[in-house]
Design an enzyme around this catalytic site. Structure first.
Site, PDB file in Angstrom:
ATOM      1  N   HIS A  48       3.495   4.859  -4.281  1.00 45.24           N
ATOM      2  CA  HIS A  48       4.265   6.110  -4.345  1.00 45.24           C
ATOM      3  C   HIS A  48       4.728   6.410  -5.773  1.00 45.24           C
ATOM      4  CE1 HIS A  48       4.629   6.180   0.135  1.00 45.24           C
ATOM      5  NE2 HIS A  48       4.448   4.871  -0.070  1.00 45.24           N
ATOM      6  N   HIS A  58       2.847   5.858   6.492  1.00 47.35           N
ATOM      7  CA  HIS A  58       4.103   5.682   5.744  1.00 47.35           C
ATOM      8  C   HIS A  58       5.315   5.725   6.679  1.00 47.35           C
ATOM      9  CE1 HIS A  58       6.959   5.783   2.549  1.00 47.35           C
ATOM     10  NE2 HIS A  58       7.139   7.085   2.501  1.00 47.35           N
ATOM     11  N   HIS A 158       9.583  13.900   7.067  1.00 51.48           N
ATOM     12  CA  HIS A 158       8.262  13.242   7.035  1.00 51.48           C
ATOM     13  C   HIS A 158       7.618  13.272   8.427  1.00 51.48           C
ATOM     14  CE1 HIS A 158       9.155  11.062   3.141  1.00 51.48           C
ATOM     15  NE2 HIS A 158       7.849  11.105   3.039  1.00 51.48           N
TER      16      HIS A 158
END
Ligand SMILES: [Zn+2]
Length: 206
Positions: A48, A58, A158
């Site tokens: 990252h 992730h 996310h």
């Protein structure tokens, strides 16, 4: 045709998430002219680091990895949105003011692009903003922060994006790029089993 390089330079002095020293890339010379005719070096860094693409693994235990990501999805029509007035989280209301179209990549240009330092209070995408982009069915979303969210419990931003197949690019540099329409090309390294990978990202203005 004009090309904008929207990638961060990778080096020992670059900004990293939370400015943690262990996240800084380490570049070592492994052979130089003192022992032969060739020069070689090695890099050790987080996946990252700098401009990079996140894969669903992730945040999702059964999520897919970088080597399975189709590069055809990463050369795409793209809208750069100027959100320079936003502090904190970018919400659905902030995005409703823009005419975002289905199937496009959207890049969020914020005041993060004005500094080359890591700012603890960087502008991020709030869960309501992610939910709005999911409803519109964008192809992907890119941010000029090193994280698309900022210490949100449960990592909703996310997860909303990953579960909808929306690609996430982090660590873009958008200073000097006007709001408008472009073609994005952002190709990550094909690293087996990885949850993210560094990428070189450019915008092509026709
Ligand atoms: Zn990331």
């Amino acid at each position: 045709m004009k090309i904008y390089d929207i990638s961060m330079a990778v080096g020992a002095g670059m900004p990293v998430y939370n400015d943690l020293p262990e996240k800084k890339p380490v570049i070592t010379v492994t052979r130089d002219r003192s022992v032969g005719e060739v020069f070689e070096s090695r890099i050790a860094m987080d996946m990252h680091t700098g401009t990079h693409i996140d894969a669903p693994l992730h945040m999702l235990p059964d999520g897919s990895t970088m080597d399975g990501m189709d590069p055809a999805r990463l050369i795409a029509p793209c809208s750069v949105l100027d959100l320079g007035h936003v502090a904190g989280g970018i919400t659905a209301a902030d995005l409703e003011a823009k005419s975002i179209r289905e199937g496009k990549f959207v890049l969020l240009k914020t005041r993060n692009s004005e500094t080359d330092e890591f700012e603890k209070d960087f502008v991020y995408l709030a869960a309501s903003g992610a939910e709005y982009l999911r409803q519109i069915r964008v192809a992907g979303v890119g941010t000029d922060a090193l994280g698309i969210e900022r210490s949100q419990p449960g990592h909703d931003t996310h997860k909303i994006l990953f579960r909808s197949g929306i690609i996430i690019i982090e660590g873009l540099r958008l200073k000097g790029v006007p709001e408008g329409e472009y073609t994005l090309a952002a190709l990550p390294l094909k690293i087996e089993g990885a949850e993210a990978a560094p990428a070189r990202a450019i915008l092509i203005e026709e």
